[in-house]
Design a protein around this motif. Structure first.
Motif, PDB file in Angstrom:
ATOM      1  N   UNK A  90       1.021  -1.182  -0.042  1.00 46.62           N
ATOM      2  CA  UNK A  90       0.297  -0.156   0.407  1.00 46.62           C
ATOM      3  C   UNK A  90       0.824   0.980  -0.128  1.00 46.62           C
ATOM      4  N   UNK A  91       0.791   2.522  -0.272  1.00 46.46           N
ATOM      5  CA  UNK A  91       1.166   3.291  -0.435  1.00 46.46           C
ATOM      6  C   UNK A  91       0.261   4.564  -0.254  1.00 46.46           C
ATOM      7  N   UNK A  92      -0.701   4.568  -0.555  1.00 37.60           N
ATOM      8  CA  UNK A  92      -1.396   5.883   0.088  1.00 37.60           C
ATOM      9  C   UNK A  92      -2.605   5.677  -0.573  1.00 37.60           C
ATOM     10  N   UNK A  93      -3.898   6.185  -0.210  1.00 37.02           N
ATOM     11  CA  UNK A  93      -4.985   6.623  -1.249  1.00 37.02           C
ATOM     12  C   UNK A  93      -5.493   7.435  -2.416  1.00 37.02           C
ATOM     13  N   UNK A  94      -4.676   8.082  -2.302  1.00 33.63           N
ATOM     14  CA  UNK A  94      -4.512   9.146  -4.205  1.00 33.63           C
ATOM     15  C   UNK A  94      -2.421   9.392  -4.417  1.00 33.63           C
ATOM     16  N   UNK A  95      -2.266   8.533  -4.960  1.00 33.13           N
ATOM     17  CA  UNK A  95      -0.163   9.332  -5.603  1.00 33.13           C
ATOM     18  C   UNK A  95       0.294   8.848  -6.980  1.00 33.13           C
ATOM     19  N   UNK A  96       0.887   8.652  -7.356  1.00 30.57           N
ATOM     20  CA  UNK A  96       1.307   9.240  -8.606  1.00 30.57           C
ATOM     21  C   UNK A  96       1.979   8.192  -8.699  1.00 30.57           C
ATOM     22  N   UNK A  97       2.427   7.305  -9.881  1.00 29.01           N
ATOM     23  CA  UNK A  97       2.910   6.450 -10.367  1.00 29.01           C
ATOM     24  C   UNK A  97       3.428   7.123 -11.793  1.00 29.01           C
ATOM     25  N   UNK A  98       4.757   6.670 -12.080  1.00 28.97           N
ATOM     26  CA  UNK A  98       5.383   6.945 -13.378  1.00 28.97           C
ATOM     27  C   UNK A  98       6.859   6.168 -14.680  1.00 28.97           C
ATOM     28  N   UNK A  99       6.877   6.473 -14.944  1.00 28.40           N
ATOM     29  CA  UNK A  99       7.955   5.519 -16.102  1.00 28.40           C
ATOM     30  C   UNK A  99       8.594   6.462 -16.364  1.00 28.40           C
ATOM     31  N   UNK A 100       9.979   6.007 -16.166  1.00 30.68           N
ATOM     32  CA  UNK A 100      11.476   6.662 -16.407  1.00 30.68           C
ATOM     33  C   UNK A 100      12.420   5.616 -17.210  1.00 30.68           C
ATOM     34  N   UNK A 101      13.644   6.537 -17.532  1.00 28.62           N
ATOM     35  CA  UNK A 101      14.408   5.853 -18.298  1.00 28.62           C
ATOM     36  C   UNK A 101      15.661   6.188 -18.081  1.00 28.62           C
ATOM     37  N   UNK A 102      16.470   5.352 -18.861  1.00 27.38           N
ATOM     38  CA  UNK A 102      17.807   5.419 -18.524  1.00 27.38           C
ATOM     39  C   UNK A 102      18.988   5.211 -19.561  1.00 27.38           C
ATOM     40  N   UNK A 103      19.363   5.958 -20.414  1.00 32.17           N
ATOM     41  CA  UNK A 103      20.188   4.880 -21.556  1.00 32.17           C
ATOM     42  C   UNK A 103      22.006   5.212 -21.084  1.00 32.17           C
ATOM     43  N   UNK A 104      22.116   4.103 -21.855  1.00 33.15           N
ATOM     44  CA  UNK A 104      23.710   4.063 -21.242  1.00 33.15           C
ATOM     45  C   UNK A 104      24.807   5.642 -21.594  1.00 33.15           C
ATOM     46  N   UNK A 105      25.725   6.514 -20.251  1.00 33.51           N
ATOM     47  CA  UNK A 105      25.848   7.022 -20.216  1.00 33.51           C
ATOM     48  C   UNK A 105      25.160   8.285 -19.987  1.00 33.51           C
ATOM     49  N   UNK A 106      23.923   8.888 -19.675  1.00 30.96           N
ATOM     50  CA  UNK A 106      23.021   9.815 -20.372  1.00 30.96           C
ATOM     51  C   UNK A 106      22.155   9.774 -18.489  1.00 30.96           C
ATOM     52  N   UNK A 107      21.601  10.353 -18.125  1.00 35.03           N
ATOM     53  CA  UNK A 107      20.348  10.859 -16.570  1.00 35.03           C
ATOM     54  C   UNK A 107      19.416   9.882 -16.617  1.00 35.03           C
ATOM     55  N   UNK A 108      18.826   9.774 -16.246  1.00 32.76           N
ATOM     56  CA  UNK A 108      17.032   8.677 -16.067  1.00 32.76           C
ATOM     57  C   UNK A 108      16.756  10.054 -16.095  1.00 32.76           C
ATOM     58  N   UNK A 109      15.585   9.719 -17.104  1.00 32.38           N
ATOM     59  CA  UNK A 109      14.536  10.585 -17.544  1.00 32.38           C
ATOM     60  C   UNK A 109      13.207  10.538 -17.277  1.00 32.38           C
ATOM     61  N   UNK A 110      12.399  11.375 -16.577  1.00 31.66           N
ATOM     62  CA  UNK A 110      10.400  10.960 -16.170  1.00 31.66           C
ATOM     63  C   UNK A 110      10.501  11.261 -17.980  1.00 31.66           C
TER      64      UNK A 110
END
Length: 125
Positions: A27-47
């Protein structure tokens, strides 16, 4: 204890489609956010995309608008990312993430408390 488990990654040719899944345990909360991020080699993680659970609003990075679609199945406690018209530059490890409150504005990895282990997506030209 919250656990996120991704699946659905793989290799596909440019123009193809993949659907990623993220199973939520705990359980996280009644209202919360979920997301997908990605990270390519040598790059920062991006939303990539975000959905506010309990409100239904979504948001996307400009680079994926009109091609990627985030959704959630409450009954299955599962988050999805439908990825269409894939490009080689979409190649990355994709991570599912959750925050115990609604997130608005720019997607920042530091905003999200819970993370999955990641799943590789490779798009060949």
């Amino acid at each position: 204890q919250v656990q996120l488990v991704e699946s659905g990654g793989g290799s596909v040719q440019a123009g193809g489609s993949l659907r990623l899944s993220c199973a939520l345990f705990g359980y996280i909360a009644n209202s919360y956010s979920m997301a997908w991020f990605r990270q390519a080699p040598g790059k920062e993680r991006e939303g990539v995309a975000r959905i506010n659970i309990g409100g239904g609003t979504t948001d996307y990075a400009d680079s994926v608008k009109g091609r990627f679609f985030i959704s959630q199945d409450n009954a299955k406690n599962t988050l999805y990312l439908q990825m269409n018209s894939l490009k080689p530059e979409d190649t990355a490890i994709y991570y599912c993430a959750a925050s115990p409150f609604w997130v608005v504005g720019v997607l920042r990895a530091a905003t999200f408390k819970y993370w999955g282990q990641g799943t590789q997506v490779t798009v060949s030209s």
